[in-house]
Write a protein that holds these residues in place. Structure first.
Motif, PDB file in Angstrom:
ATOM      1  N   ASP A   1       0.892  -1.253  -0.054  1.00 28.20           N
ATOM      2  CA  ASP A   1      -0.052   0.084   0.122  1.00 28.20           C
ATOM      3  C   ASP A   1       1.016   1.260   0.106  1.00 28.20           C
ATOM      4  O   ASP A   1       1.639   1.467   1.012  1.00 28.20           O
ATOM      5  CB  ASP A   1      -0.808   0.139   1.293  1.00 28.20           C
ATOM      6  CG  ASP A   1      -2.022   1.006   1.088  1.00 28.20           C
ATOM      7  OD1 ASP A   1      -1.958   1.795   0.125  1.00 28.20           O
ATOM      8  OD2 ASP A   1      -3.118   0.989   1.814  1.00 28.20           O
ATOM      9  N   THR A   2       0.789   2.081  -1.154  1.00 31.43           N
ATOM     10  CA  THR A   2       1.612   3.412  -1.087  1.00 31.43           C
ATOM     11  C   THR A   2       0.830   4.526  -0.607  1.00 31.43           C
ATOM     12  O   THR A   2       1.301   5.601  -0.801  1.00 31.43           O
ATOM     13  CB  THR A   2       2.107   3.470  -2.773  1.00 31.43           C
ATOM     14  OG1 THR A   2       0.950   3.475  -3.308  1.00 31.43           O
ATOM     15  CG2 THR A   2       2.942   2.499  -2.818  1.00 31.43           C
ATOM     16  N   PHE A   3      -0.591   4.533  -0.333  1.00 30.96           N
ATOM     17  CA  PHE A   3      -1.493   5.398   0.317  1.00 30.96           C
ATOM     18  C   PHE A   3      -1.552   6.713  -0.595  1.00 30.96           C
ATOM     19  O   PHE A   3      -1.497   7.742  -0.286  1.00 30.96           O
ATOM     20  CB  PHE A   3      -0.805   5.903   1.590  1.00 30.96           C
ATOM     21  CG  PHE A   3      -0.518   4.773   2.559  1.00 30.96           C
ATOM     22  CD1 PHE A   3      -1.670   3.889   3.184  1.00 30.96           C
ATOM     23  CD2 PHE A   3       0.555   4.464   2.788  1.00 30.96           C
ATOM     24  CE1 PHE A   3      -1.537   3.024   3.911  1.00 30.96           C
ATOM     25  CE2 PHE A   3       0.799   3.248   3.801  1.00 30.96           C
ATOM     26  CZ  PHE A   3      -0.359   2.690   4.197  1.00 30.96           C
TER      27      PHE A   3
ATOM     28  N   GLN B   1       3.692   9.152  10.463  1.00 26.55           N
ATOM     29  CA  GLN B   1       3.494   9.115   9.174  1.00 26.55           C
ATOM     30  C   GLN B   1       4.097   8.167   8.313  1.00 26.55           C
ATOM     31  O   GLN B   1       5.238   7.635   8.581  1.00 26.55           O
ATOM     32  CB  GLN B   1       3.803  10.558   8.406  1.00 26.55           C
ATOM     33  CG  GLN B   1       3.225  11.836   9.022  1.00 26.55           C
ATOM     34  CD  GLN B   1       3.685  13.344   8.870  1.00 26.55           C
ATOM     35  OE1 GLN B   1       4.928  13.059   8.485  1.00 26.55           O
ATOM     36  NE2 GLN B   1       2.933  14.115   8.706  1.00 26.55           N
ATOM     37  N   ILE B   2       3.588   7.476   7.483  1.00 26.30           N
ATOM     38  CA  ILE B   2       3.913   6.355   6.769  1.00 26.30           C
ATOM     39  C   ILE B   2       3.668   6.504   5.265  1.00 26.30           C
ATOM     40  O   ILE B   2       2.793   6.685   4.673  1.00 26.30           O
ATOM     41  CB  ILE B   2       2.875   4.949   7.158  1.00 26.30           C
ATOM     42  CG1 ILE B   2       2.911   4.924   8.696  1.00 26.30           C
ATOM     43  CG2 ILE B   2       3.443   3.782   6.454  1.00 26.30           C
ATOM     44  CD1 ILE B   2       1.636   5.272   9.420  1.00 26.30           C
TER      45      ILE B   2
ATOM     46  N   THR C   1       7.421   9.861  -0.838  1.00 23.79           N
ATOM     47  CA  THR C   1       7.809   9.485  -2.339  1.00 23.79           C
ATOM     48  C   THR C   1       6.276   9.520  -2.889  1.00 23.79           C
ATOM     49  O   THR C   1       6.235   9.414  -3.979  1.00 23.79           O
ATOM     50  CB  THR C   1       8.339   7.831  -2.352  1.00 23.79           C
ATOM     51  OG1 THR C   1       7.373   7.088  -1.734  1.00 23.79           O
ATOM     52  CG2 THR C   1       9.597   7.974  -1.734  1.00 23.79           C
ATOM     53  N   GLY C   2       5.252   9.749  -2.284  1.00 21.68           N
ATOM     54  CA  GLY C   2       4.114   9.881  -2.645  1.00 21.68           C
ATOM     55  C   GLY C   2       2.916  10.249  -1.909  1.00 21.68           C
ATOM     56  O   GLY C   2       3.313  11.228  -0.844  1.00 21.68           O
ATOM     57  N   GLY C   3       1.837   9.613  -1.856  1.00 22.14           N
ATOM     58  CA  GLY C   3       0.765   9.844  -0.661  1.00 22.14           C
ATOM     59  C   GLY C   3       1.302   9.400   0.788  1.00 22.14           C
ATOM     60  O   GLY C   3       2.228   8.433   0.584  1.00 22.14           O
ATOM     61  N   VAL C   4       0.673   9.805   1.823  1.00 16.86           N
ATOM     62  CA  VAL C   4       1.082   9.353   3.136  1.00 16.86           C
ATOM     63  C   VAL C   4      -0.183   8.795   3.899  1.00 16.86           C
ATOM     64  O   VAL C   4      -1.145   9.665   4.007  1.00 16.86           O
ATOM     65  CB  VAL C   4       1.943  10.623   3.705  1.00 16.86           C
ATOM     66  CG1 VAL C   4       2.176  10.372   5.260  1.00 16.86           C
ATOM     67  CG2 VAL C   4       3.157  10.889   2.826  1.00 16.86           C
ATOM     68  N   LEU C   5      -0.024   8.035   4.586  1.00 20.21           N
ATOM     69  CA  LEU C   5      -0.925   7.645   5.596  1.00 20.21           C
ATOM     70  C   LEU C   5      -0.477   8.451   6.965  1.00 20.21           C
ATOM     71  O   LEU C   5       0.597   7.933   7.483  1.00 20.21           O
ATOM     72  CB  LEU C   5      -0.930   5.932   5.919  1.00 20.21           C
ATOM     73  CG  LEU C   5      -1.681   5.638   7.368  1.00 20.21           C
ATOM     74  CD1 LEU C   5      -3.078   5.846   7.194  1.00 20.21           C
ATOM     75  CD2 LEU C   5      -1.297   3.976   7.446  1.00 20.21           C
TER      76      LEU C   5
ATOM     77  N   GLU D   1       0.075  13.408  -2.288  1.00 15.36           N
ATOM     78  CA  GLU D   1       1.419  13.540  -2.802  1.00 15.36           C
ATOM     79  C   GLU D   1       1.889  15.128  -2.848  1.00 15.36           C
ATOM     80  O   GLU D   1       1.060  15.978  -3.128  1.00 15.36           O
ATOM     81  CB  GLU D   1       1.647  13.029  -4.264  1.00 15.36           C
ATOM     82  CG  GLU D   1       2.978  13.038  -4.806  1.00 15.36           C
ATOM     83  CD  GLU D   1       3.366  12.260  -6.103  1.00 15.36           C
ATOM     84  OE1 GLU D   1       4.198  12.203  -6.611  1.00 15.36           O
ATOM     85  OE2 GLU D   1       2.273  11.711  -6.630  1.00 15.36           O
ATOM     86  N   GLY D   2       3.150  15.270  -2.438  1.00 12.21           N
ATOM     87  CA  GLY D   2       3.753  16.654  -2.345  1.00 12.21           C
ATOM     88  C   GLY D   2       3.098  17.525  -1.070  1.00 12.21           C
ATOM     89  O   GLY D   2       3.845  18.616  -0.711  1.00 12.21           O
TER      90      GLY D   2
END
Length: 269
Positions: free
Chosen positions: A16-18, A260-261, A63-67, A56-57
């Motif tokens: 999962d890259t969230f 944050q993951i 590196t992308g979205g975050v949980l 993302e951002g």
């Protein structure tokens, strides 16, 4: 810092890259407020205020979205079983949705610099504890220069002798992004931070204390506890919250605290 990406897509069992707008409920469960262990000061709730995805951002270094699992002040929050707490937070797991026996589990995580918080990335067996085993890939009590790892099972639960601390080097802290990882096979549990081996547990080491309980499926857990037994054993604060220093309680009242993951991944090895 390496992103520790797998060499073959076919090796991925779970990822999962969230990068979505909301947590993927086909992969994750969100814990509710009745759950309570270890004299922790929070209640877990299923709320965008405690469990959310950030696009993302929005988070530097991701590196992308975050949980994000966030602890917030909520004075006198009442749980359905009658407990009154002043903090709410988030906990998710993959129980009954994904588990595995042997492989590599890793996650890229940034932790809060807040003494007395107790976030973790870990795995449990699907039966009763501690009989089906526990692997703690990352535990943290808010002292930003170190993190802990451990295994638990019958005869080596709670105050387990199978535990280790890793102290960061070269000015790094737990508040930076790091990859926390375990490689688990029928004879060995190998813990790593940023690709560096920090602790090894073997079957003979475990069997000195009890039965090896690491040949059965384990599911993933991510959570942010506040206070509780492990922080208390380090900082010895009892009041007003067990294991949570007053300065940290004040910080959470003002700003909250978050783990944050960036991503979570499980691979064959």
């Amino acid at each position: 810092m390496s992103d520790s990406k797998p060499t073959e897509a076919s090796s991925i069992l779970f990822e999962d890259t969230f990068n979505g707008r909301e947590l993927d409920r086909s992969l994750w469960n969100v814990e509710g407020p009745v759950f309570w262990v270890n004299r922790e000061a929070q209640a877990y709730i299923d709320s965008p205020g405690t469990v959310r995805l950030l696009p993302e951002g929005s988070i530097a270094g991701a590196t992308g979205g975050v949980l994000e699992l966030r602890a917030r002040y909520s004075a006198g929050f009442q749980t359905p079983d009658g407990r009154s707490v002043d903090f709410v937070s988030g906990r998710i797991d993959t129980r009954d949705k994904f588990d595995f026996t042997h492989g590599r589990a890793s996650a890229r995580i940034r932790l809060p610099d807040t003494e007395g918080v107790w976030p973790a990335f870990w795995m449990l067996g699907n039966g009763s504890w501690p009989e089906t085993g526990e692997i703690d890939i990352l535990e943290y009590v808010g002292e930003s220069d170190w993190v802990g790892v451990a295994v638990h099972g019958p005869g080596y639960s709670g105050e387990t002798p199978l535990v280790n601390k890793y102290f960061f080097e070269d000015g790094a802290t737990a508040a930076d992004w790091h990859i926390y990882e375990v490689e688990w096979d029928p004879e060995t549990i190998l813990f790593k931070v940023d690709g560096r081996t920090i602790y090894r547990v073997t079957r003979p080491m475990v069997e000195l204390y009890g039965k090896w309980r690491f040949d059965t499926p384990k599911h993933l857990i991510l959570n942010l506890a506040i206070g509780g037994e492990y922080p208390y054993k380090v900082n010895r604060f009892k009041a007003p919250y067990y294991g949570l220093p007053p300065a940290s309680a004040d910080l959470i009242r003002r700003e909250g605290a978050a783990i944050q993951i960036d991503w979570v991944r499980v691979e064959k090895i």
